[in-house]
Design a protein around this motif. Sequence first.
Motif, short mmCIF file in Angstrom:
data_model
loop_
_atom_site.label_atom_id
_atom_site.label_comp_id
_atom_site.label_asym_id
_atom_site.label_seq_id
_atom_site.Cartn_x
_atom_site.Cartn_y
_atom_site.Cartn_z
N PHE A 42 -27.35 5.60 4.87
CA PHE A 42 -27.02 6.57 3.83
C PHE A 42 -26.67 5.88 2.52
O PHE A 42 -26.84 6.45 1.45
CB PHE A 42 -25.84 7.44 4.27
N ILE A 115 -22.19 6.60 5.83
CA ILE A 115 -21.86 7.69 4.90
C ILE A 115 -20.58 7.33 4.14
O ILE A 115 -20.44 7.61 2.95
CB ILE A 115 -21.74 9.04 5.65
N PHE A 119 -20.08 6.89 -0.04
CA PHE A 119 -19.03 7.50 -0.87
C PHE A 119 -18.26 6.45 -1.66
O PHE A 119 -17.94 6.66 -2.82
CB PHE A 119 -18.07 8.29 0.02
N PHE A 240 -27.88 11.04 -4.66
CA PHE A 240 -27.87 11.86 -3.44
C PHE A 240 -29.20 12.56 -3.16
O PHE A 240 -29.80 12.37 -2.10
CB PHE A 240 -26.73 12.87 -3.51
N PHE A 241 -29.67 13.35 -4.14
CA PHE A 241 -30.87 14.14 -3.87
C PHE A 241 -32.12 13.27 -3.72
O PHE A 241 -32.87 13.44 -2.75
CB PHE A 241 -31.07 15.23 -4.92
N LEU A 244 -31.89 11.81 -0.28
CA LEU A 244 -32.18 12.77 0.79
C LEU A 244 -33.69 13.03 0.88
O LEU A 244 -34.28 13.07 1.96
CB LEU A 244 -31.43 14.07 0.50
N PHE A 297 -36.28 20.50 1.95
CA PHE A 297 -35.54 20.63 3.20
C PHE A 297 -36.33 21.43 4.23
O PHE A 297 -36.39 21.07 5.41
CB PHE A 297 -34.20 21.32 2.91
N LEU A 300 -38.81 19.30 5.82
CA LEU A 300 -38.21 18.44 6.85
C LEU A 300 -38.03 19.18 8.16
O LEU A 300 -38.38 18.70 9.24
CB LEU A 300 -36.87 17.91 6.35
N LEU B 147 -23.10 16.57 9.32
CA LEU B 147 -22.66 16.22 7.97
C LEU B 147 -22.69 17.42 7.02
O LEU B 147 -22.48 17.28 5.83
CB LEU B 147 -23.54 15.11 7.39
N LEU B 218 -27.02 17.35 6.69
CA LEU B 218 -26.76 16.94 5.31
C LEU B 218 -27.57 17.83 4.36
O LEU B 218 -27.06 18.33 3.36
CB LEU B 218 -27.16 15.48 5.14
N GLY B 219 -28.84 18.02 4.71
CA GLY B 219 -29.70 18.88 3.90
C GLY B 219 -29.23 20.32 3.92
O GLY B 219 -29.14 20.97 2.88
N GLU B 222 -26.44 21.12 1.53
CA GLU B 222 -26.85 21.26 0.14
C GLU B 222 -27.63 22.55 -0.08
O GLU B 222 -27.48 23.21 -1.10
CB GLU B 222 -27.69 20.05 -0.28
N ARG B 225 -25.41 25.46 -0.45
CA ARG B 225 -24.78 25.44 -1.77
C ARG B 225 -25.77 25.91 -2.85
O ARG B 225 -25.40 26.70 -3.72
CB ARG B 225 -24.29 24.03 -2.08
N LEU B 356 -20.72 18.77 -0.32
CA LEU B 356 -20.81 17.69 0.65
C LEU B 356 -19.43 17.07 0.87
O LEU B 356 -19.05 16.72 1.98
CB LEU B 356 -21.79 16.64 0.14
N LEU B 357 -18.69 16.98 -0.25
CA LEU B 357 -17.36 16.39 -0.15
C LEU B 357 -16.49 17.11 0.87
O LEU B 357 -15.77 16.49 1.65
CB LEU B 357 -16.70 16.43 -1.53
N ILE B 360 -17.50 16.08 4.33
CA ILE B 360 -17.08 14.72 4.66
C ILE B 360 -15.57 14.67 4.83
O ILE B 360 -15.06 13.90 5.64
CB ILE B 360 -17.55 13.73 3.58
#
Lengths: 320, 457
Positions: A42, A115, A119, A240-241, A244, A297, A300, B147, B218-219, B222, B225, B356-357, B360
């Motif tokens: 990550f 992860i 951060f 991030f994006f 991903l 997404f 995916l 996540l 994770l996806g 987002e 959101r 995401l925060l 986590i």
Amino acid sequence: MLEGLVALLPQVIFDGLLLGFVYAMIALGYTMVYGVLELINFAHSEIFMIGAVVGVEVFRYLGPAIPNGIVVLLLALLLGAIISGLMAMVVERLAYRPLRARGTTNRLVPLITAIGVSFVLQDVVRFIEGLWHNEFKLQMRVIPPLDGNFTFLTVFVQYKALILILVSLLMLFGLNYLVNRTKLGTAIRAVAQDMSTARLMGINPDVIISRTFLIGGALGGVAGVLFAVQYSTIDPYVGFFPGLKAFTAAVLGGIGNITGAMVGGLVLGQLETLSGTYLPTLTGGNFGTEYKDVIAFLILILLLLFRPQGLLGQVVKEKV
Amino acid sequence: MNRQTANIVVLGLALLSLALLWYVPGALAGALGLVGVVLAAYLRPSMSVRAGALALLALGFTLALSQVPRVNILFYGLVAVLVALITIPGVPRWIKALLGIAVLLVSVPIAGFNNTFFLELGIQIGIYAAMALGLNVVVGMAGLLDLGYAAFFAIGAYTWAIFGSPQAANFLSGSFPLPGNYFYLFMALAIITTAITGLLIGLPALRLRGDYLAIVTLGLGEVVRVLANNLDHPVNFTNGPQGITPVSRPDIGWFHSLMSSIGVELDARTDYQFFFYLLVLVIIGIVVLVNINLGNSRFGRAWIAIREDETAAKAMGIPMLGTKLLAFATGAAFSGAMGVIFAAQRTFVSPESFTLLASITILGMVVLGGMGSIPGVILGAAALTAINTDILKSFSEYLNNLRQAGVLSLPSQVEPAKYERLVFGVILVLMMIFRPQGLIPERRHQLEIEEAKEAQR
């Protein structure tokens, strides 16, 4: 309306190509690390972001001093590759190697570490930029001749876009050569295939893993610099994006497969710009460009449902 | 240190702290009291001394808080007493229960009526603890990395926010907002909707290796959101970035009369806060019970088997997909229910709260406390919520004061309250490298670590 859409098409495809190359370069970092360690790194999206920040800083300080934009860009690419590559190595050394040394079998442990590292890097960069320039959003100031442009048929082409394509092609072919034709590449493939047998063959996996992180990180750094040059505004959370999506690209192409990562990146870049441009028009403005992230997404998810091994991947038996 | 000296030190310190907390209440006495709690936990005094010392200290903190309600460290003293109670072995259960109930139902409310911030903090800790316990089922028991846990929290919160505000009138006919008492019904509804969402997301991701789940969730986080931010057109479901407000709250007339019948007069400032505080306590109780029972059930054992060795578990005939899906959906349902409470308690919901925060942060609670360990997860929730809502902000204020006094020249971008990511990231990395079993390890993890050490010798 249809004519308008068709007229727009070459431009959209060209823009998608640019985005696709950026994704492809980031995806290579994911796929190489996944190949050797079976770890989703990550933190790679932050390695990419560091490259972008280095790019901005180089242009900030050297831009006024050196009048030729190409020279500055080359310096930025070099510095971005070095700093990002070293950063990736440091991350591996400090965070991932201790876990390997302990011989953890729990698969969650490296993922959670990754992860966490991601951060930490975000906020460390934020802190440094805050202390240094008191800025959060960083603005790239490109200098001539990078900001020049011309129109080829109907496509609006910036010089910096041409450089992006050129540099990424060079990197991709270079990497292919390195992995398939050199001794280091053979060693990387050996470690990816079977770490303990590779060790018996006189390969030190730790060294090879470290080199893999260096190469993947350098590619990420180059991608970051080019991203900053192309899209101008960045911040410490910008990785991030793209990260991903690059991972999605890696899965799309078949994770662990280098050619696959490139193909996946290019395909995803096209899909994203196409949907980003046409979705608002096709739905009468009801669904805006923001949904392009959702599209990636959905791809995916669909992929995992119907072809989890990816476009170019083969089904692999789990190592026991 | 032998037991006798430990007894004397612990008891002496407890009495001293009590005296100080009573006569000169303040941060200093509070700090001494905290030291007292820590010593009572780490030295090995006899059981009765330990219980007595904790009781004395709890009394001291309560007395001090009733006189100086603005000193936060006193409140953390109470939290520390609670944590010590949950974690320390050797104190008889009835003493623990009695003291715990006294702290939760007497001390915290006394502090809270004098300073509503403490009730708010208590509610936040409770909500996050319940969510972290839900995530604990997914991550701690079944070993699946989620996540995007905040996505389910968001779905729960929006489920009630849309129908508990005029928002639903945009796409349904009928009179909205629904009356506040539908709140309870929507808790049940949110459990169902989030569990179904969990199933839908888990279905593609859980058939594959665990890593894919991490990236898919994770996806998902987002995407939810993005949807919350943008579903204000063509039909206005979520009201976009502005968020939805006001959200109805349940009717609490009965609660007023119940409280006044036991002699507690509530005013408009504290009534809902106290109500939600008690509600959250009840829910935590339920969640803990569910957690324990799930852990001991057939499914719980199957989850642990999967966590320990997926291939072996499969060979033993555990149905992989179904068992994993169940864990994933259960965790999602916990989060959804807490989302409804969150929406009603704040009366305001916006995409900001579900980044995401947030996901986590909850993961950090589970990891810090100890994956799979119920007391550990509660401790983790208390610690990280306190850091998030209070400690970082206080530190920022402190720095700002220094800045204004001209002692310190720092750029305005450097402000600790904005660096939660750093704090949580560091916690995750350090815990994984040095103490992957968490602060209060689950017994099974503890054994594993010891076994591994034996094997290395």
